[in-house]
Design a protein around this motif. Structure first.
Motif, mmCIF file in Angstrom:
data_model
loop_
_atom_site.group_PDB
_atom_site.id
_atom_site.type_symbol
_atom_site.label_atom_id
_atom_site.label_comp_id
_atom_site.label_asym_id
_atom_site.label_seq_id
_atom_site.Cartn_x
_atom_site.Cartn_y
_atom_site.Cartn_z
ATOM 1 N N ASP A 183 -28.515 10.776 -105.082
ATOM 2 C CA ASP A 183 -28.540 9.835 -106.200
ATOM 3 C C ASP A 183 -27.563 8.685 -105.976
ATOM 4 O OD1 ASP A 183 -30.450 11.353 -107.471
ATOM 5 O OD2 ASP A 183 -29.050 12.313 -108.874
ATOM 6 N N MET A 184 -26.392 8.987 -105.404
ATOM 7 C CA MET A 184 -25.410 7.942 -105.097
ATOM 8 C C MET A 184 -25.978 6.931 -104.105
ATOM 9 S SD MET A 184 -21.937 10.241 -104.707
ATOM 10 C CE MET A 184 -21.089 8.952 -103.780
ATOM 11 N N VAL A 185 -26.596 7.446 -103.053
ATOM 12 C CA VAL A 185 -27.153 6.569 -102.019
ATOM 13 C C VAL A 185 -28.282 5.716 -102.597
ATOM 14 C CG1 VAL A 185 -28.451 6.520 -99.852
ATOM 15 C CG2 VAL A 185 -26.475 8.036 -100.088
ATOM 16 N N LEU A 186 -29.174 6.335 -103.360
ATOM 17 C CA LEU A 186 -30.298 5.591 -103.935
ATOM 18 C C LEU A 186 -29.811 4.527 -104.915
ATOM 19 C CD1 LEU A 186 -32.914 8.447 -104.481
ATOM 20 C CD2 LEU A 186 -32.741 6.833 -102.577
ATOM 21 N N ALA A 187 -28.727 4.817 -105.630
ATOM 22 C CA ALA A 187 -28.145 3.816 -106.529
ATOM 23 C C ALA A 187 -27.583 2.640 -105.733
ATOM 24 C CB ALA A 187 -27.044 4.453 -107.384
ATOM 25 N N ALA A 188 -26.957 2.947 -104.594
ATOM 26 C CA ALA A 188 -26.384 1.894 -103.751
ATOM 27 C C ALA A 188 -27.460 0.956 -103.214
ATOM 28 C CB ALA A 188 -25.605 2.525 -102.596
ATOM 29 N N LEU A 189 -28.639 1.509 -102.928
ATOM 30 C CA LEU A 189 -29.709 0.702 -102.349
ATOM 31 C C LEU A 189 -30.291 -0.307 -103.336
ATOM 32 C CD1 LEU A 189 -31.671 3.336 -100.206
ATOM 33 C CD2 LEU A 189 -29.602 2.039 -99.651
ATOM 34 N N LYS A 190 -29.924 -0.196 -104.605
ATOM 35 C CA LYS A 190 -30.415 -1.128 -105.625
ATOM 36 C C LYS A 190 -29.462 -2.301 -105.854
ATOM 37 C CE LYS A 190 -32.835 2.570 -108.102
ATOM 38 N NZ LYS A 190 -32.889 3.376 -109.361
ATOM 39 N N THR A 191 -28.308 -2.287 -105.182
ATOM 40 C CA THR A 191 -27.316 -3.325 -105.429
ATOM 41 C C THR A 191 -27.658 -4.633 -104.727
ATOM 42 O OG1 THR A 191 -25.971 -2.637 -103.526
ATOM 43 C CG2 THR A 191 -25.471 -1.604 -105.659
ATOM 44 N N LYS A 192 -27.075 -5.698 -105.218
ATOM 45 C CA LYS A 192 -27.279 -7.023 -104.636
ATOM 46 C C LYS A 192 -26.734 -7.078 -103.213
ATOM 47 C CE LYS A 192 -26.262 -11.929 -105.336
ATOM 48 N NZ LYS A 192 -25.554 -12.926 -106.174
ATOM 49 N N SER A 193 -25.581 -6.460 -102.990
ATOM 50 C CA SER A 193 -24.965 -6.524 -101.657
ATOM 51 C C SER A 193 -25.838 -5.830 -100.611
ATOM 52 C CB SER A 193 -23.564 -5.901 -101.670
ATOM 53 O OG SER A 193 -23.615 -4.505 -101.907
ATOM 54 N N TRP A 194 -26.506 -4.720 -100.994
ATOM 55 C CA TRP A 194 -27.391 -4.042 -100.040
ATOM 56 C C TRP A 194 -28.608 -4.909 -99.743
ATOM 57 C CZ3 TRP A 194 -27.164 -0.442 -96.513
ATOM 58 C CH2 TRP A 194 -28.350 0.027 -95.947
ATOM 59 N N GLN A 195 -29.161 -5.528 -100.759
ATOM 60 C CA GLN A 195 -30.318 -6.404 -100.546
ATOM 61 C C GLN A 195 -29.944 -7.588 -99.648
ATOM 62 O OE1 GLN A 195 -33.313 -5.387 -101.445
ATOM 63 N NE2 GLN A 195 -32.287 -3.597 -102.320
ATOM 64 N N GLU A 196 -28.758 -8.101 -99.816
ATOM 65 C CA GLU A 196 -28.275 -9.203 -98.973
ATOM 66 C C GLU A 196 -28.115 -8.740 -97.524
ATOM 67 O OE1 GLU A 196 -25.777 -11.768 -102.339
ATOM 68 O OE2 GLU A 196 -24.725 -10.384 -100.992
ATOM 69 N N ALA A 197 -27.616 -7.511 -97.338
ATOM 70 C CA ALA A 197 -27.475 -6.959 -95.988
ATOM 71 C C ALA A 197 -28.838 -6.762 -95.338
ATOM 72 C CB ALA A 197 -26.717 -5.626 -96.036
ATOM 73 N N MET A 198 -29.810 -6.311 -96.126
ATOM 74 C CA MET A 198 -31.176 -6.133 -95.615
ATOM 75 C C MET A 198 -31.728 -7.455 -95.091
ATOM 76 S SD MET A 198 -32.382 -2.929 -96.064
ATOM 77 C CE MET A 198 -34.145 -3.125 -96.239
ATOM 78 N N GLU A 199 -31.536 -8.509 -95.875
ATOM 79 C CA GLU A 199 -32.074 -9.816 -95.495
ATOM 80 C C GLU A 199 -31.325 -10.401 -94.302
ATOM 81 O OE1 GLU A 199 -32.932 -14.229 -97.492
ATOM 82 O OE2 GLU A 199 -32.323 -12.539 -98.753
ATOM 83 N N LYS A 200 -30.000 -10.310 -94.331
ATOM 84 C CA LYS A 200 -29.186 -10.867 -93.258
ATOM 85 C C LYS A 200 -29.500 -10.221 -91.914
ATOM 86 C CE LYS A 200 -24.382 -11.232 -91.692
ATOM 87 N NZ LYS A 200 -22.963 -10.899 -92.001
ATOM 88 N N ASN A 201 -29.715 -8.913 -91.916
ATOM 89 C CA ASN A 201 -29.917 -8.172 -90.668
ATOM 90 C C ASN A 201 -31.383 -7.976 -90.294
ATOM 91 O OD1 ASN A 201 -27.073 -7.435 -89.953
ATOM 92 N ND2 ASN A 201 -27.153 -6.505 -91.990
ATOM 93 N N ASN A 202 -32.268 -8.530 -91.127
ATOM 94 C CA ASN A 202 -33.706 -8.425 -90.881
ATOM 95 C C ASN A 202 -34.161 -6.967 -90.802
ATOM 96 O OD1 ASN A 202 -36.105 -10.010 -90.596
ATOM 97 N ND2 ASN A 202 -36.249 -9.318 -88.485
ATOM 98 N N TRP A 203 -33.581 -6.128 -91.684
ATOM 99 C CA TRP A 203 -33.982 -4.730 -91.764
ATOM 100 C C TRP A 203 -35.220 -4.606 -92.647
ATOM 101 C CZ3 TRP A 203 -28.394 -2.976 -93.362
ATOM 102 C CH2 TRP A 203 -27.582 -2.951 -92.234
ATOM 103 N N THR A 204 -36.052 -3.648 -92.318
ATOM 104 C CA THR A 204 -37.232 -3.348 -93.132
ATOM 105 C C THR A 204 -36.920 -2.145 -94.018
ATOM 106 O OG1 THR A 204 -38.709 -4.133 -91.383
ATOM 107 C CG2 THR A 204 -39.660 -2.678 -93.053
ATOM 108 N N PRO A 205 -37.161 -2.227 -95.335
ATOM 109 C CA PRO A 205 -36.907 -1.063 -96.194
ATOM 110 C C PRO A 205 -37.763 0.121 -95.748
ATOM 111 C CG PRO A 205 -37.353 -3.041 -97.510
ATOM 112 C CD PRO A 205 -37.701 -3.374 -96.087
ATOM 113 N N ALA A 206 -37.149 1.295 -95.691
ATOM 114 C CA ALA A 206 -37.884 2.492 -95.273
ATOM 115 C C ALA A 206 -37.316 3.709 -95.994
ATOM 116 C CB ALA A 206 -37.788 2.664 -93.758
#
Length: 319
Positions: A268-291
């Protein structure tokens, strides 16, 4: 109920992971990163740590980098030092599976607790800017002429770029066992070797090389995706007539011996973290695909991927 009794009850429930996130004190997380600083696991672990704090499910995150043997050294340290710790987690992924298959370490993932898959990323192959080779076709021609003269640089033995190099060799008619693969303990070391011209061609996740590709210090010559990646002007291997496609996913595991409620709390902690703005910014910056995948589905995925990777590596002459 007396106040002191109530507080003891709440503390016991929190320790067991039986309270909702909003009712528990934020955790002091210990994050094992089984690689040296500067690589994909390091970037993932630190981005997740920041997101855990931004989601207010972690008061602090302490990072421990332990590189070597495709993550096996960090895996062993984590397994031995964090037993029963509900706030400990370790970054891992496809590279670790490949390393376990080739290295057969005494400690494997089955001793730990699966939490979640986070991202997927395809590999990119690059040349140093001053390389006499200019394209993947040039690399293939040199590989056919003298396999040992092409030094492939990348992550640990069994990494996805190592597997991809072996698959490329096989697809172009070269014995995969003859490839000259130079393994590095972390992305930082591999990057330095490529920039210094100490390897012929380098491979890693696009995020690790992006700044050097954009600045012209590296030339990207192919990605391992099935289709061209959005926003990246690099041809796929398939577009160049080389039938190779392989992805690199990353996830997190918990410590050995934690309870099911503790596992759920950590998930639950990890899934909550994945909803944050900073995680979304990291996804975009690093060109990661959500999985994102958690629970029994993630556990089954890891088992299936082990079998798939082993079959690919056997076919490519790596094991």
């Amino acid at each position: 109920m007396r106040r002191d009794t109530f507080l003891r009850t709440m503390a016991a429930l929190a320790a067991a992971g039986a309270l909702p996130l909003t009712a528990r004190a934020a955790a002091n997380v210990k994050m094992m990163i089984p690689a040296n600083p500067g690589g994909g696991w390091d970037t993932t672990g630190r981005a997740l740590g920041k997101a855990l704090q931004d989601a207010k499910v972690a008061d602090s995150v302490n990072y421990d980098n332990k590189g070597g043997a495709a993550g096996a050294l960090g895996l062993a340290q984590f397994a031995n030092s964090s037993k029963g710790d509900p706030n400990a987690m370790m970054v891992m992924g496809a590279v670790m599976l490949g390393g376990i298959i080739t290295g057969k370490p005494p400690v494997d993932l089955k001793t730990l607790t699966p939490i979640a898959r986070l991202t997927s990323e395809y590999n990119v192959f690059v040349l140093p800017a001053n390389s006499p080779l200019k394209t993947m076709a040039d690399v293939v021609a040199q590989l056919k002429k003298d396999p040992g003269s092409v030094k492939w640089g990348g992550g640990s033995r069994g990494s996805t770029e190592h597997i991809a190099a072996a698959m490329i060799a096989r697809e172009v008619g070269v014995d995969p066992s003859k490839i000259n693969y130079v393994a590095f303990r972390g992305g930082g070391e591999a990057t330095a070797a490529i920039l210094g011209g100490n390897v012929t061609v380098g491979g890693s996740g696009y995020s690790e090389f992006a700044e050097y590709i954009n600045s012209g210090k590296m030339k990207a010559i192919g990605v391992t995706s099935g289709q061209k990646l959005k926003g990246i002007n690099v041809p796929t291997l398939k577009e160049q007539g080389i039938n190779v496609e392989i992805g690199n996913w990353r996830g997190v595991y918990g410590a050995p011996g934690i309870t099911e409620p503790q596992r759920k709390a950590l998930t639950d902690m990890v899934l909550a973290a994945l909803k944050t703005k900073s995680w979304q910014e990291a996804m975009e910056k690093n060109n990661w695909t959500p999985a994102v995948l958690s629970g029994p589905a993630f556990e089954k995925f890891v088992d299936d991927d082990f079998a798939s990777l082993r079959a690919t590596m056997v076919k490519s002459g790596m094991v």
